[in-house]
Write a protein that holds these residues in place. Structure first.
Motif, PDB file in Angstrom:
ATOM      1  N   ASP A  71      51.488  19.878  32.891  1.00 32.14           N
ATOM      2  CA  ASP A  71      50.830  20.738  33.869  1.00 32.14           C
ATOM      3  C   ASP A  71      49.892  19.944  34.764  1.00 32.14           C
ATOM      4  OD1 ASP A  71      52.088  22.898  32.751  1.00 32.14           O
ATOM      5  OD2 ASP A  71      50.335  23.630  31.657  1.00 32.14           O
ATOM      6  N   ALA A  72      49.866  20.313  36.048  1.00 28.70           N
ATOM      7  CA  ALA A  72      48.868  19.799  36.976  1.00 28.70           C
ATOM      8  C   ALA A  72      47.921  20.936  37.317  1.00 28.70           C
ATOM      9  CB  ALA A  72      49.534  19.259  38.238  1.00 28.70           C
ATOM     10  N   LEU A  73      46.624  20.676  37.301  1.00 31.15           N
ATOM     11  CA  LEU A  73      45.621  21.716  37.517  1.00 31.15           C
ATOM     12  C   LEU A  73      44.805  21.425  38.764  1.00 31.15           C
ATOM     13  CD1 LEU A  73      44.316  22.100  33.846  1.00 31.15           C
ATOM     14  CD2 LEU A  73      46.108  23.414  34.992  1.00 31.15           C
ATOM     15  N   LEU A  74      44.754  22.409  39.656  1.00 32.63           N
ATOM     16  CA  LEU A  74      43.907  22.327  40.839  1.00 32.63           C
ATOM     17  C   LEU A  74      42.753  23.304  40.638  1.00 32.63           C
ATOM     18  CD1 LEU A  74      46.604  22.306  43.689  1.00 32.63           C
ATOM     19  CD2 LEU A  74      45.213  20.371  42.914  1.00 32.63           C
ATOM     20  N   PRO A  75      41.566  22.826  40.262  1.00 31.49           N
ATOM     21  CA  PRO A  75      40.454  23.729  39.920  1.00 31.49           C
ATOM     22  C   PRO A  75      39.606  24.105  41.123  1.00 31.49           C
ATOM     23  CG  PRO A  75      39.839  21.484  39.421  1.00 31.49           C
ATOM     24  CD  PRO A  75      41.251  21.422  39.979  1.00 31.49           C
ATOM     25  N   SER A  76      38.838  25.153  40.927  1.00 33.09           N
ATOM     26  CA  SER A  76      37.758  25.558  41.837  1.00 33.09           C
ATOM     27  C   SER A  76      38.221  25.717  43.280  1.00 33.09           C
ATOM     28  CB  SER A  76      36.607  24.544  41.769  1.00 33.09           C
ATOM     29  OG  SER A  76      36.128  24.430  40.451  1.00 33.09           O
ATOM     30  N   LEU A  77      39.320  26.476  43.474  1.00 35.49           N
ATOM     31  CA  LEU A  77      39.722  26.802  44.836  1.00 35.49           C
ATOM     32  C   LEU A  77      38.594  27.587  45.507  1.00 35.49           C
ATOM     33  CD1 LEU A  77      43.430  27.909  44.257  1.00 35.49           C
ATOM     34  CD2 LEU A  77      42.577  25.669  44.986  1.00 35.49           C
ATOM     35  N   THR A  78      38.331  27.286  46.741  1.00 32.89           N
ATOM     36  CA  THR A  78      37.186  27.871  47.441  1.00 32.89           C
ATOM     37  C   THR A  78      37.315  29.381  47.552  1.00 32.89           C
ATOM     38  OG1 THR A  78      36.959  25.850  48.742  1.00 32.89           O
ATOM     39  CG2 THR A  78      35.852  27.824  49.567  1.00 32.89           C
ATOM     40  N   ALA A  79      36.258  30.090  47.184  1.00 35.53           N
ATOM     41  CA  ALA A  79      36.214  31.545  47.311  1.00 35.53           C
ATOM     42  C   ALA A  79      35.362  31.924  48.512  1.00 35.53           C
ATOM     43  CB  ALA A  79      35.648  32.171  46.038  1.00 35.53           C
ATOM     44  N   PRO A  80      35.730  32.972  49.229  1.00 28.48           N
ATOM     45  CA  PRO A  80      34.910  33.407  50.369  1.00 28.48           C
ATOM     46  C   PRO A  80      33.680  34.179  49.908  1.00 28.48           C
ATOM     47  CG  PRO A  80      36.748  34.894  50.079  1.00 28.48           C
ATOM     48  CD  PRO A  80      36.918  33.819  49.041  1.00 28.48           C
ATOM     49  N   ALA A  81      32.730  34.330  50.794  1.00 27.09           N
ATOM     50  CA  ALA A  81      31.541  35.114  50.471  1.00 27.09           C
ATOM     51  C   ALA A  81      31.868  36.592  50.322  1.00 27.09           C
ATOM     52  CB  ALA A  81      30.486  34.916  51.558  1.00 27.09           C
ATOM     53  N   SER A  82      32.884  37.037  51.049  1.00 28.59           N
ATOM     54  CA  SER A  82      33.353  38.414  50.942  1.00 28.59           C
ATOM     55  C   SER A  82      34.843  38.443  51.254  1.00 28.59           C
ATOM     56  CB  SER A  82      32.591  39.335  51.909  1.00 28.59           C
ATOM     57  OG  SER A  82      32.821  38.940  53.254  1.00 28.59           O
ATOM     58  N   GLY A  83      35.519  39.503  50.812  1.00 19.30           N
ATOM     59  CA  GLY A  83      36.944  39.604  51.068  1.00 19.30           C
ATOM     60  C   GLY A  83      37.740  38.604  50.251  1.00 19.30           C
ATOM     61  N   SER A  84      38.805  38.104  50.830  1.00 16.90           N
ATOM     62  CA  SER A  84      39.664  37.165  50.121  1.00 16.90           C
ATOM     63  C   SER A  84      40.216  36.125  51.082  1.00 16.90           C
ATOM     64  CB  SER A  84      40.816  37.897  49.426  1.00 16.90           C
ATOM     65  OG  SER A  84      41.655  38.543  50.378  1.00 16.90           O
ATOM     66  N   VAL A  85      40.746  35.041  50.523  1.00 11.65           N
ATOM     67  CA  VAL A  85      41.343  33.975  51.317  1.00 11.65           C
ATOM     68  C   VAL A  85      42.566  33.448  50.573  1.00 11.65           C
ATOM     69  CG1 VAL A  85      39.922  32.134  50.300  1.00 11.65           C
ATOM     70  CG2 VAL A  85      40.876  31.838  52.601  1.00 11.65           C
ATOM     71  N   TRP A  86      43.577  33.081  51.333  1.00 11.92           N
ATOM     72  CA  TRP A  86      44.794  32.498  50.773  1.00 11.92           C
ATOM     73  C   TRP A  86      44.723  30.981  50.854  1.00 11.92           C
ATOM     74  CZ3 TRP A  86      48.759  35.216  48.491  1.00 11.92           C
ATOM     75  CH2 TRP A  86      48.756  36.605  48.665  1.00 11.92           C
ATOM     76  N   HIS A  87      45.135  30.328  49.778  1.00 12.86           N
ATOM     77  CA  HIS A  87      45.249  28.869  49.745  1.00 12.86           C
ATOM     78  C   HIS A  87      46.730  28.495  49.609  1.00 12.86           C
ATOM     79  CE1 HIS A  87      40.917  27.781  49.015  1.00 12.86           C
ATOM     80  NE2 HIS A  87      40.889  29.054  48.635  1.00 12.86           N
ATOM     81  N   LEU A  88      47.130  27.493  50.351  1.00 11.91           N
ATOM     82  CA  LEU A  88      48.485  26.968  50.240  1.00 11.91           C
ATOM     83  C   LEU A  88      48.491  25.813  49.247  1.00 11.91           C
ATOM     84  CD1 LEU A  88      51.450  26.876  51.280  1.00 11.91           C
ATOM     85  CD2 LEU A  88      50.654  25.235  53.019  1.00 11.91           C
ATOM     86  N   ILE A  89      49.289  25.918  48.194  1.00 10.42           N
ATOM     87  CA  ILE A  89      49.455  24.842  47.221  1.00 10.42           C
ATOM     88  C   ILE A  89      50.651  23.998  47.663  1.00 10.42           C
ATOM     89  CG2 ILE A  89      49.741  24.265  44.795  1.00 10.42           C
ATOM     90  CD1 ILE A  89      47.178  25.858  45.491  1.00 10.42           C
ATOM     91  N   VAL A  90      50.454  22.694  47.742  1.00  9.22           N
ATOM     92  CA  VAL A  90      51.478  21.815  48.309  1.00  9.22           C
ATOM     93  C   VAL A  90      51.695  20.583  47.437  1.00  9.22           C
ATOM     94  CG1 VAL A  90      50.902  22.518  50.678  1.00  9.22           C
ATOM     95  CG2 VAL A  90      49.838  20.457  49.716  1.00  9.22           C
TER      96      VAL A  90
END
Length: 316
Positions: A71-90
């Motif tokens: 397994d490869a782990l990408l930790p602590s994806l940035t969270a927005p202050a409100s709402g949501s955000v999409w991250h692209l894993i590449v």
């Protein structure tokens, strides 16, 4: 967050021997990107705060084949202050340093592929998944799988968002029962066209919703090669719908077809009495609602009468 390096890569300058080249060419063929196995590089939730887990396996992009064994782990994806955000894993490939790695690219609140590196031979990003991070949540809340599987004559994907990046003219991708092809229209612009390649076989679908004045005796439906063909046998159980002197019915919703059997345009099924064989001419809208329209003057429907409705229409 630091990228996670991939240590087994072939295809960079000086890294390929003959067996590796044979494997790479067979896997990639004419596909720009892909993974090899059904579970290879599948992105799911990892343990920890907003961790994306990338399963082991193998993938390729623009002449480079990479392989991971854990397994490869990408930790602590940035969270927005409100709402949501999409991250692209590449899977990020760097021909300057002859290295590959897993990384993430922060996008927006919309589920779409953000700007990424797209210069094969220099730096390039292979999309694997879009993951949604919600403000105040420690776990990734939604995933969109963007992986492609290459084969002889085409590719396979599981989400139509993959069409946003696998968009070279001539590309053929099957997603579920829909085959997509990237073509050029009459004005010289690239476009996606699609057609249904699935076959449901003949189905007796008694889940069809009928008006309370009718009962459903039997059905027989099949969706194949972009068309629905079918028959519903219905019976009038209360009263008879009124008909004017011109033969038009003034009332008369009969039934509504489920989504899988509907057309994308207004259609005119055929209808006839089981005993009398008198024809009637209902209509069906894009929501699948079949309504009585025109009949034969002086031949109204009878209470208790049975009727056959035949369907033959496109679903693409």
């Amino acid at each position: 967050m630091m990228p996670v390096p991939i240590t087994d890569s072939v295809g960079y300058e000086g890294t390929v021997d003959e067996p590796q080249w044979a494997e790479l060419v067979a896997a990639a063929g004419g596909n720009a990107y892909g993974v090899l196995g059904a579970s290879d590089w599948k992105v799911t939730a990892g343990v920890g705060d907003r961790v994306a887990r990338i399963a082991p396996g193998a993938g390729f992009g623009h002449g480079v084949l990479d392989r991971t064994t854990e397994d490869a782990l990408l930790p602590s994806l940035t969270a927005p202050a409100s709402g949501s955000v999409w991250h692209l894993i590449v899977a990020h490939r760097d021909w300057q340093g002859n290295v590959s790695s897993f990384d993430s690219i922060e996008g927006s609140a919309t589920a779409q592929i953000p700007t990424r590196d797209e210069t094969p031979g220099t730096v390039d990003d292979q999309p694997l998944a879009l993951v949604r991070v919600q403000a105040g949540q420690s776990q990734i809340v939604e995933y969109r799988d963007l992986r492609l599987w290459g084969g002889d004559g085409g590719a396979y994907a599981v989400d139509e968002l993959a069409l946003q990046y696998a968009n070279r003219v001539g590309t053929r991708i099957r997603i579920g029962d829909i085959a997509w092809e990237r073509t050029i229209d009459a004005f010289g612009s690239a476009q996606w066209v699609s057609h249904d390649v699935g076959d449901t076989g003949w189905v007796n679908d008694l889940s069809i919703n009928v008006n309370s004045a009718w009962s459903l005796s039997s059905t027989r439906f099949r969706r194949s090669q972009g068309r629905v063909r079918g028959r519903a046998v219905v019976q009038r159980v209360t009263g008879a719908p009124s008909m004017n002197s011109a033969g038009s019915f003034t009332t008369g919703n009969i039934l509504r077809l489920p989504v899988g059997w509907r057309s994308n345009v207004t259609e005119t099924p055929t209808m006839r009495g089981v005993e009398s064989a008198v024809p009637y001419f209902p209509s069906m809208d894009q929501e699948g609602l079949v309504t009585l329209g025109q009949g034969v003057p002086n031949n109204p429907l009878s209470s208790g009468g049975r009727y056959i409705i035949d369907f033959d229409h496109p679903v693409d």
